[in-house]
Design a protein around this motif. Structure first.
Motif, short mmCIF file in Angstrom:
data_model
loop_
_atom_site.label_atom_id
_atom_site.label_comp_id
_atom_site.label_asym_id
_atom_site.label_seq_id
_atom_site.Cartn_x
_atom_site.Cartn_y
_atom_site.Cartn_z
N TYR A 128 66.31 46.54 30.95
CA TYR A 128 66.74 45.18 30.60
C TYR A 128 67.96 44.76 31.42
O TYR A 128 68.05 43.62 31.88
CB TYR A 128 67.07 45.11 29.11
CG TYR A 128 65.89 44.73 28.25
CD1 TYR A 128 65.51 43.39 28.11
CD2 TYR A 128 65.15 45.68 27.58
CE1 TYR A 128 64.42 43.03 27.32
CE2 TYR A 128 64.06 45.34 26.80
CZ TYR A 128 63.70 44.01 26.68
OH TYR A 128 62.62 43.65 25.91
N ALA A 141 70.96 40.93 28.52
CA ALA A 141 70.03 42.02 28.22
C ALA A 141 69.92 42.23 26.72
O ALA A 141 68.81 42.47 26.19
CB ALA A 141 70.50 43.30 28.90
N LEU A 192 66.42 41.78 24.60
CA LEU A 192 65.91 42.96 23.90
C LEU A 192 65.68 42.66 22.42
O LEU A 192 64.65 43.03 21.84
CB LEU A 192 66.87 44.14 24.06
CG LEU A 192 66.40 45.48 23.47
CD1 LEU A 192 66.88 46.64 24.35
CD2 LEU A 192 66.93 45.70 22.07
#
Length: 841
Positions: free
Chosen positions: A662, A787, A791
């Motif tokens: 990510y 990120a 996620l």
């Protein structure tokens, strides 16, 4: 009374003298000259046997008879009482001794007659001085159905079957007598049976076998009535196999049962092969360690594996003599199913993790070449890369191609580190050849024919599109392997083993074979730390998981109230089937996406793989539960759609590799965001609140009765301190559920602070929430917020979509707060310069 005691002492002396005569005869063999000299006065040329009888046996027998007569006369005059009982008992013992001596002499005579009647061929091969004949089917037929031409001889150490001009000899220690049919079994030869046996034969065979196992003869001859009449069915014995077969010339030392190796044992061949482990009905069965010498090398292949009916089957570890190690599954002595092969030598180190078939790499697998710094993710056929494959390099370059017998064929897609994308044909050294399209990071697209001439570099003939349009994210962040490798077909070998374990009824003896070594394996294995699925139990876990305990607990904790805690406990255990499955999947995931495999173009592939792991673990849990209920005679309940509770439990195992993907995927936008955050951090509260256009009546800058963390402050970075510190906890957990809760609490802290400022309950509308949330985000300084946001969005429970959590996450997503912070960066840069008294560039 004195005579009785003296008689007992003399009786013991006489008996011991008689019993020791056999051992003494061994010594006399080496002193025949002295013996003959001693017998000069008693012997002649034709009566040596008579002389020996006169010297050795007659005095003892006469002595015993004298004591019997003496004690009998004494017994007649004694009155009833304890003294007479003692004398009566002594008489019986002396009579047994007399019978014993007579029987031994008779056996000697019968044996001598036998050697004369058998002929030289059999006599030379069977005649041993210490051997005595106990019974002969010629004198006493063993059964009515026995072939009359066959002759059976029972000696005190062997059983002999004579058939015509040949015979078979069976060591009595490896002879078993069946109660119903007297089946004499041994691996020396196929079993042979005597039906309808006579009771005398059955009794004598049992006693002879038992005495052979004990290593001494009973006194009296056939033991006391009712004691020790049957020899044990399980025995320990050493034997050298002579017949053709896999055990030919091998020496087996270990446990036997009904004529076959059964239990713990050791096999040793003359060529250096060794097998130590479990046997069942004459074959390797269960866990075993086998050493096989390598040809032309002074090294061994060491197999630590499970065996089934003489062949390797199930999980095992092979440490080859060439420094390679295989950890995985076998079937019919070859590698079959999921397995890991690693070359541990300094020369050409590599590691393969994937599917095997017929001892070759077949199916989906991952190959890491540590010398070249490359990782291949794709399909295999007969040890060759074959079909679709992805190659990831240590430099960050990756490409997807079709392979045929290790050679690249056709066109492919090449993704370079600087976000250049090439679609077309290219060589193994990544040189463009033929027709292709090259997309640059700035939006330019070059499409044409590429050539690479020696000394002239790369040349092309085509069209360059300089419209300066930004590349579509679909290209710049291309995701590989999604269509080529359906997630349900990856790591099928792992799932198959657990499915087979469930279908077998979860038998405890099969658990090791299907799912890895168990705590009870041998000490030799414990010395090697090459494990795949489970660790050794070192007393660190509270429960020793046994199959029956597991099934019982499944039934007890099937309710939604206790199920999450049970699943968490099971998945953390290296001894629980679900924990072993998770461990195997973790190894496969790390082999694909860690290290060299950390490439942003594999993010979606990894993400869908983890979701599928959760689905399969839930399916196996349901399979175990159904089996547990069926064993209790209960009907399984309707399947609960609760696999979403598994994902947060397993995510910590995959989080380091996943979050790295990510971060790489969102690296550029995170970098831009971090630059904006760094410049915003230069401003004090008032300047930042003004810049973010937060309404002044919401500023907490006057005397208020606030909580400790919400106290009035004009110091930089102190406004909305409680919300800021709450948001910073986002990086302290890997659970998407907990991250969403942190976002909710951050929102509640912001709203609580505002309510105290306006002195009433205040529900923040989106127009007020966004600037306040941007303020808190800028002060929290979370490095990889992009990120984190993506996620959470990708892995959160679908039931949260459209609710409060979804609303809060949307407020942080790229299109909202996060993107605005990126777009404000240049304005922040200008404000920072103005704050330091500089002019705007």
């Amino acid at each position: 009374m004195f005579l009785c005691r003296s008689g007992n002492s003399q009786k013991k002396y006489s008996m011991n003298l008689c019993l020791n005569s056999l051992s003494c005869s061994e010594a006399w063999k080496h002193h025949k000259t002295v013996l003959k000299q001693f017998l000069t006065d008693f012997t002649s040329e034709t009566s040596m046997s008579l002389a020996l009888y006169t010297v050795l046996h007659k005095p003892i027998r006469d002595h015993i008879m004298q004591y019997i007569l003496l004690l009998t006369k004494l017994n007649e005059v004694l009155k009833e009482g304890s003294e007479k009982d003692v004398v009566t008992s002594a008489i019986k013992e002396y009579m047994k001794l007399e019978s014993f001596v007579s029987q031994v002499l008779d056996e000697a005579c019968f044996t001598k007659s036998l050697w004369k009647s058998l002929g030289y061929k059999f006599t030379d091969m069977l005649c041993v001085p210490e051997r005595r004949l106990l019974e002969d089917s010629k004198n006493l037929p063993i059964s009515a159905s026995t072939n009359r031409s066959d002759r059976i001889l029972l000696f005190d150490d062997v059983l002999v079957l004579i058939q015509g001009n040949s015979f078979q000899s069976f060591d009595l220690k490896l002879v078993w007598v069946d109660e119903n049919s007297i089946a004499l079994s041994s691996l020396v030869s196929p079993a042979f049976f005597f039906l309808c046996p006579q009771a005398v034969w059955q009794w004598k065979l049992n006693q002879a076998v038992r005495q052979a196992l004990n290593g001494k003869r009973d006194f009296p001859l056939w033991g006391k009535t009712g004691e020790g009449t049957e020899p044990p069915s399980c025995r320990f014995f050493t034997y050298v196999f002579k017949l053709e077969g896999k055990f030919k010339s091998a020496t087996y030392e270990g446990e036997w049962h009904w004529g076959k190796p059964h239990g713990k044992g050791t096999l040793k061949w003359r060529d250096g092969r060794n097998h130590v482990g479990d046997f069942k009905e004459g074959l390797e069965h269960g866990f075993g360690i086998c050493l096989v010498p390598r040809r032309s090398e002074d090294r061994y292949d060491c197999y630590k594996c499970h065996w089934y009916k003489g062949k390797m089957r199930g999980y095992g570890i092979c440490e080859y003599g060439n420094d390679m190690v295989y950890k995985g599954y076998f079937k019919d002595n070859v590698r079959q199913g999921f397995g890991i092969l690693e070359n541990c030598s300094a020369e050409h180190p590599f590691k393969y993790t994937g599917q095997w078939e017929n001892d070759k790499k077949n199916g989906y697998g991952v190959w890491e070449d540590k010398d070249r710094g490359e990782r291949y993710i794709g399909t295999w056929l007969d040890d060759h890369k074959h079909g679709q494959g992805i190659v990831v390099t240590q430099s960050g370059v990756c490409y997807q191609r079709t392979f045929h017998a290790d050679k690249m064929v056709g066109s492919g897609i090449l993704l370079l580190e600087d976000d250049y994308v090439y679609e077309g044909n290219f060589t193994e050294d990544l040189t463009f050849v033929g027709k292709g399209k090259l997309s640059f990071a700035n939006g330019f697209i070059l499409e044409g024919t590429f050539t690479n001439k020696s000394g002239q570099g790369l040349q092309t003939h085509g069209v360059l599109n300089t419209s300066n349009e930004q590349l579509d994210d679909r290209i710049t962040k291309a995701q590989l392997g999604l269509k080529e490798f359906p997630v349900e077909k990856r790591w099928k070998g792992i799932y198959d083993q657990f499915l087979e374990f469930i279908h077998s009824g979860c038998k405890e003896e099969t658990e090791e074979s299907f799912m890895g070594f168990h705590i009870q394996t041998s000490k030799e294995l414990r010395k090697s730390q090459e494990y795949l699925f489970c660790q050794r139990y070192e007393g660190t876990e509270d429960v020793s998981w046994r199959t029956e305990d597991i099934l019982e607990e499944l039934v007890q904790h099937q309710g939604l109230e206790s199920l999450p805690s049970y699943l968490e406990k099971a998945l953390k255990s290296s001894l629980h089937p679900l924990g072993k499955l998770l461990k195997a999947l973790t190894i496969a995931f790390q082999a694909t996406y860690s290290g060299i495999g950390a490439n942003k173009h594999l993010l979606t592939m990894a993400q869908e793989e983890i979701k599928y792991y959760a689905k399969k673990i839930w399916e196996f849990y349901q399979g175990l539960l159904r089996l547990a209920l069926e064993q209790k005679g209960q009907l399984p309940a309707n399947d609960q759609k609760a696999c979403s509770m598994v994902l947060p439990l397993i995510l910590p195992c995959f989080y380091p590799e996943l979050f790295m993907l990510y971060m790489l995927y969102h690296e550029r936008e995170d970098d831009l965001y971090c630059q904006g955050i760094m410049d915003l951090s230069l401003f004090p509260d008032i300047k930042l609140l003004e810049f973010l256009d937060v309404q002044k009546h919401l500023w907490p800058l006057k005397d208020l009765t606030l909580t400790t963390n919400q106290r009035r402050s004009l110091i930089k970075d102190k406004c909305f301190l409680s919300a800021t510190e709450c948001l910073q906890k986002l990086i302290t957990t890997v659970d998407p559920r907990e991250k969403l809760v942190i976002l909710q609490k951050t929102y509640e802290e912001i709203e609580s602070t505002v309510s105290r400022v306006v002195e009433k309950d205040y529900k923040l509308p989106m127009d007020d929430l966004l600037p306040l949330l941007m303020y808190v985000v800028s002060r929290a300084k979370i490095q990889h917020l992009g990120a984190e946001i993506h996620l959470i969005r990708d892995l959160m429970d679908p039931t949260n979509q459209g609710g409060l959590y979804d609303f809060l996450l949307t407020a942080l997503e790229v299109r909202k707060c996060f993107q605005q912070l990126q777009l404000f960066w240049w304005d922040c840069f200008w404000l920072a310069e103005m704050w330091h008294g500089q002019e705007r560039p």
